[in-house]
Design a protein around this motif. Structure first.
Motif, short mmCIF file in Angstrom:
data_model
loop_
_atom_site.label_atom_id
_atom_site.label_comp_id
_atom_site.label_asym_id
_atom_site.label_seq_id
_atom_site.Cartn_x
_atom_site.Cartn_y
_atom_site.Cartn_z
N GLY A 14 -3.66 -5.07 -5.21
CA GLY A 14 -2.38 -5.54 -4.82
C GLY A 14 -2.51 -6.26 -4.05
N TRP A 32 -3.40 -1.53 -17.94
CA TRP A 32 -2.42 -1.84 -17.13
C TRP A 32 -1.48 -1.96 -17.35
CZ3 TRP A 32 -3.78 -1.57 -11.81
CH2 TRP A 32 -4.37 -0.99 -11.43
N VAL A 91 0.54 -5.49 -19.68
CA VAL A 91 -0.66 -6.42 -19.52
C VAL A 91 -2.02 -6.30 -19.96
CG1 VAL A 91 -1.91 -7.94 -17.61
CG2 VAL A 91 0.66 -6.25 -17.57
N CYS A 133 -1.45 1.57 -12.96
CA CYS A 133 -2.99 2.10 -13.66
C CYS A 133 -2.78 2.98 -14.46
CB CYS A 133 -3.84 2.12 -13.11
SG CYS A 133 -5.26 2.54 -14.34
N ASP A 153 4.50 -13.66 -12.68
CA ASP A 153 3.92 -12.35 -12.52
C ASP A 153 3.90 -11.16 -11.62
OD1 ASP A 153 0.88 -14.39 -13.35
OD2 ASP A 153 2.00 -13.00 -15.25
N ARG A 172 3.09 -3.15 -16.00
CA ARG A 172 3.89 -3.91 -14.68
C ARG A 172 4.87 -3.97 -15.35
NH1 ARG A 172 2.02 -10.28 -15.71
NH2 ARG A 172 3.97 -10.85 -17.68
N ARG A 232 8.97 -1.66 -18.10
CA ARG A 232 7.16 -1.74 -17.81
C ARG A 232 6.71 -1.90 -18.88
NH1 ARG A 232 4.79 3.76 -15.62
NH2 ARG A 232 6.42 2.85 -13.67
N TYR A 285 1.99 -3.33 -10.18
CA TYR A 285 1.14 -3.18 -11.94
C TYR A 285 0.64 -1.85 -11.51
CZ TYR A 285 1.19 -7.98 -12.49
OH TYR A 285 0.89 -8.92 -13.29
#
Length: 121
Positions: free
Chosen positions: A9, A33, A45, A93, A87, A35, A42, A91
């Motif tokens: 990031g 992923w 993506v 995972c 954006d 975000r 949430r 983020y």
């Protein structure tokens, strides 16, 4: 239990690029992923099925973001190009033990700590 470690990031200007990576400690069926921006839910993506390599994208990132696997299937990358201020988010995972809806957070069993992406105009 699968542990996920994210990296990559940072802060960029609009139009810039960033690459996120996520390493899983074990095998999972799908990795994704997500975000989350302040005050928002949430959202998914991109996701990839680790066996077939099938990919899934949110409409908002199609054509700009690319999810891929490393040679070791437990590493996933998110290449983000043409970044926009919208954006900006944390983020995360995530990894799933089952093949459920690929962009829904509820489909995932394991989550990383998150990495901040900030895009300035």
């Amino acid at each position: 239990q699968v542990q996920l470690v994210e990296a990559g990031g940072g802060s960029v200007q609009a139009g810039g690029t960033l690459r996120l990576s996520c390493a899983a400690s074990g095998y999972t069926y799908r990795m994704g992923w997500f975000r989350q921006a302040p005050g928002k839910e949430r959202e998914g993506v991109a996701a990839i099925s680790t066996g077939s390599g099938s990919t899934y994208y949110a409409d908002s990132v199609k054509g700009r973001f690319t999810i891929s696997q490393g040679d070791a299937k437990n590493i996933v990358y998110l290449q983000m190009n043409s970044l926009k201020p919208e954006d900006t988010a944390m983020y995360y995972c995530a990894a799933a033990r089952l093949y459920l809806s690929p962009l829904l957070p509820a489909s995932y069993n394991y989550w990383g700590q998150g990495t901040q992406v900030t895009v300035s105009s």
